[in-house]
Design an enzyme around this catalytic site. Structure first.
Site, PDB file in Angstrom:
ATOM      1  N   ILE A  77      13.401 -66.468 -10.529  1.00  0.00           N
ATOM      2  CA  ILE A  77      13.058 -66.977 -11.665  1.00  0.00           C
ATOM      3  C   ILE A  77      14.105 -68.064 -12.153  1.00  0.00           C
ATOM      4  O   ILE A  77      13.772 -69.424 -13.033  1.00  0.00           O
ATOM      5  CB  ILE A  77      11.674 -67.372 -11.607  1.00  0.00           C
ATOM      6  CG1 ILE A  77      10.449 -66.229 -10.344  1.00  0.00           C
ATOM      7  CG2 ILE A  77      11.470 -67.565 -12.988  1.00  0.00           C
ATOM      8  CD1 ILE A  77      10.476 -67.307  -9.592  1.00  0.00           C
ATOM      9  N   GLU A  78      14.558 -66.830 -13.109  1.00  0.00           N
ATOM     10  CA  GLU A  78      15.544 -67.814 -13.817  1.00  0.00           C
ATOM     11  C   GLU A  78      16.404 -68.268 -13.794  1.00  0.00           C
ATOM     12  O   GLU A  78      17.040 -69.261 -14.807  1.00  0.00           O
ATOM     13  CB  GLU A  78      16.106 -65.807 -14.655  1.00  0.00           C
ATOM     14  CG  GLU A  78      14.904 -65.389 -15.508  1.00  0.00           C
ATOM     15  CD  GLU A  78      14.940 -65.864 -16.551  1.00  0.00           C
ATOM     16  OE1 GLU A  78      15.288 -66.693 -16.970  1.00  0.00           O
ATOM     17  OE2 GLU A  78      13.928 -65.628 -17.439  1.00  0.00           O
TER      18      GLU A  78
END
Length: 204
Positions: A77-78
């Site tokens: 996600i990051e």
């Protein structure tokens, strides 16, 4: 009779799935992100290919701390598992530390070196940070993850805003948080479901 040895990558996915422990979230945003990831298998394939370099180490470290193993997917996600990822907010690395938070957790920076891009040191720093946040939010992982994205003070302010108005203070009712933060946990839960049931999305 000899037992056929399982391929190492299959063992890793099995370990990861067996360690899932994040509570579900009753939010249409989870399904929205599931649909997006499920309809973009090439994106998942590229991300998993990059993750292969780091995921064994990250899963080991998350397991050692007895944290939910979905945490090992947070770099998806990051940074989409890009160790040199850099954002407009000046966040860098797999775990997307901004400079000030990186310094707090011992990630040095100078002309030649940026600890935020050091996979081993940044992973240790990220897990330290997540453990600290989890204590601050009394073991609530949804709030912990929101604070990892938005900052502890911002999430606590949103909780206090709701409390003063007699509203629920759980993660998905904190409507004063930014859209990015309100989508953050649903994204992680969606990618976790893709990894749990890839055949449901036509993904190998």
């Amino acid at each position: 009779q000899a037992v056929k040895e399982q391929p190492r990558n299959e063992q890793l996915w099995d370990r990861l799935r067996a360690g899932y422990a994040l509570p579900d979230l009753d939010s249409p945003l989870v399904a929205k992100h599931e649909r997006w990831y499920g309809s973009n298998p090439a994106y998942i394939e590229r991300m998993v290919k990059r993750a292969r370099l780091y995921l064994y180490y990250i899963v080991d470290e998350v397991e050692k701390r007895e944290l939910p193993l979905e945490i090992a997917l947070l770099p998806a996600i990051e940074s989409a598992f890009k160790p040199h990822a850099y954002s407009r907010a000046r966040a860098a690395g797999l775990w997307q530390f901004i400079p000030s938070t990186g310094r707090l957790f011992g990630l040095e920076r100078n002309w030649w070196y940026d600890g935020r891009r050091d996979v081993v040191k940044a992973t240790q720093a990220a897990l330290d940070y997540l453990e600290e946040l989890n204590k601050a939010f009394d073991g609530d992982w949804h709030l912990t993850l929101a604070a990892y994205n938005a900052g502890q003070r911002r999430v606590m302010n949103a909780i206090e805003y709701n409390r003063r108005r007699g509203r629920p203070t759980d993660y998905q009712n904190l409507r004063t948080l930014k859209r990015e933060t309100l989508n953050y946990v649903p994204k992680l839960l969606a990618i976790s479901k893709i990894i749990l049931y890839p055949e449901n999305y036509g993904i190998t």
